[in-house]
Write an enzyme that holds these catalytic residues in place. Sequence first.
Site, PDB file in Angstrom:
ATOM      1  N   LYS A 194     -13.581 -36.347  28.127  1.00 48.05           N
ATOM      2  CA  LYS A 194     -12.829 -36.127  26.894  1.00 48.05           C
ATOM      3  C   LYS A 194     -13.820 -35.948  25.744  1.00 48.05           C
ATOM      4  O   LYS A 194     -15.029 -35.930  25.968  1.00 48.05           O
ATOM      5  CB  LYS A 194     -11.869 -37.289  26.641  1.00 48.05           C
ATOM      6  CG  LYS A 194     -11.171 -37.803  27.879  1.00 48.05           C
ATOM      7  CD  LYS A 194     -10.247 -36.788  28.555  1.00 48.05           C
ATOM      8  CE  LYS A 194      -9.721 -37.415  29.831  1.00 48.05           C
ATOM      9  NZ  LYS A 194      -8.671 -36.754  30.506  1.00 48.05           N
TER      10      LYS A 194
HETATM   11  C1  PLP Z   1      -8.046 -37.929  31.566  1.00 44.27           C
HETATM   12  C2  PLP Z   1      -6.610 -38.096  31.496  1.00 44.27           C
HETATM   13  C3  PLP Z   1      -5.996 -39.325  31.813  1.00 44.27           C
HETATM   14  C4  PLP Z   1      -6.754 -40.500  32.384  1.00 44.27           C
HETATM   15  O1  PLP Z   1      -7.659 -41.038  31.501  1.00 44.27           O
HETATM   16  P1  PLP Z   1      -8.608 -42.253  31.988  1.00 44.27           P
HETATM   17  O2  PLP Z   1      -9.180 -42.784  30.719  1.00 44.27           O
HETATM   18  O3  PLP Z   1      -9.647 -41.630  32.867  1.00 44.27           O
HETATM   19  O4  PLP Z   1      -7.754 -43.220  32.694  1.00 44.27           O
HETATM   20  C5  PLP Z   1      -4.619 -39.435  31.646  1.00 44.27           C
HETATM   21  N1  PLP Z   1      -3.889 -38.398  31.217  1.00 44.27           N
HETATM   22  C6  PLP Z   1      -4.434 -37.209  30.922  1.00 44.27           C
HETATM   23  C7  PLP Z   1      -3.568 -36.102  30.409  1.00 44.27           C
HETATM   24  C8  PLP Z   1      -5.815 -37.009  31.071  1.00 44.27           C
HETATM   25  O5  PLP Z   1      -6.336 -35.809  30.809  1.00 44.27           O
END
Ligand code: PLP
Length: 388
Positions: A194
């Site tokens: 992210k």
């Molecule tokens: C990356 C992502 C998650 C999971 O995030 P984590 O912090 O790795 O648990 C959940 N929903 C979406 C839409 C994502 O892109």
Amino acid sequence: MSTSPVSIPKFAPDRINVMKPWLGEDEARALAEVVASGWVAQGPKTAAFESAFAAHQGVEHAVATSSCTTALHLALIVAGVKPGDDVIVPSFSFIATANAPTYVGACPVFADVDEATGNVTAETLDRALTVATSAVIVVDQGGTPVDLSPIRRWCDLHGLLLIEDAACAAGSTYGGEPVGRGADVSVWSFHPRKVLTTGEGGMLTTDNEQWARRARTLREHAMGVSAAERHSAIVAPAESYAEVGYNFRMTDLQAAMGLVQLAKLDEMVARRRLLAGKYRTALAGVPGLRLVADPEHGTSNFQSCWVEVLPGYPLGREALLEHLGTLGISARRGIMAAHRQPAYAHVASGGLPVTERLTDATLILPLYHLLTDGDQQRVIDALANPRG
Ligand SMILES: *Cc1c(COP(=O)(O)O)cnc(C)c1O
């Protein structure tokens, strides 16, 4: 000479990755300070990160967690989603979105998405409505803001809870404001894939004080007295456990890094938008590639800058990924479709044509803060010369 049983990844010095976090001296110094303080578990840095994040997003409460997945799990619990409920989710999302309802005994029901944004709309949600539906999880896919107002009206009409999986969307805006404010509760990810990263980490935000308080308790074993309070007291107060909780805590090491990253977020988003704009200009003249764009209702942080490979392009998506690979460019297949995974074989999905088209025909382009003009040009040249 002995051979190592572990295969060592090939180091390609000129390889271009799809994503690379922007980390430096400031993060290293912040981590060193936490180590020196001796308080490495959840404590004052986590509290400071929560306050700073809430202020940045313009929300009342922020509760830090170990990941977005655990934040989403807590969101469903505090919002009151129960076993037997249906929760409408886009299939076109990382698997965690579909998994969360299952954690609380509910069932995900898949809705299709709009082809321009990759997000659900009030219309696609309406087609997935059942008598058992109690909640909706909308996603700002790849950072593109979901068009929340019509969805909010539709949820209110049907008495549904509205949860926003804003995992990708820190720094994206909707109607001129940070995304996530219009839902009952929103969740965020700080995974390195992210924009803002703490290594692993997540956040739950809401204006509902009761929900925030319960999420805060549940994330640390539903302890009546927080670990931070107990350990900072000379004589620790006795704790009690009113319900079954979890260990979903963020550490102060992560939070210290989060504070530094949050201070850089606006700059990171500005840079990502500039790079996405360069792709837009350069690819405008390449027939058969459609680049994701800001919708009318908001702005994207371009967490995932995806292109759809249309029939007019000389290569299909898989061949294009390989072509890029041979040039040292590591792009990625576009967003997955949860309904096609064995884990969700038991969930009937009544046709998700846009989801299937986008998941089969999109790929995510390299885009990160320190991507150089020269490296971006290499990607552009590779896309513009598919046979080259
Ligand atoms: C990356 C992502 C998650 C999971 O995030 P984590 O912090 O790795 O648990 C959940 N929903 C979406 C839409 C994502 O892109």
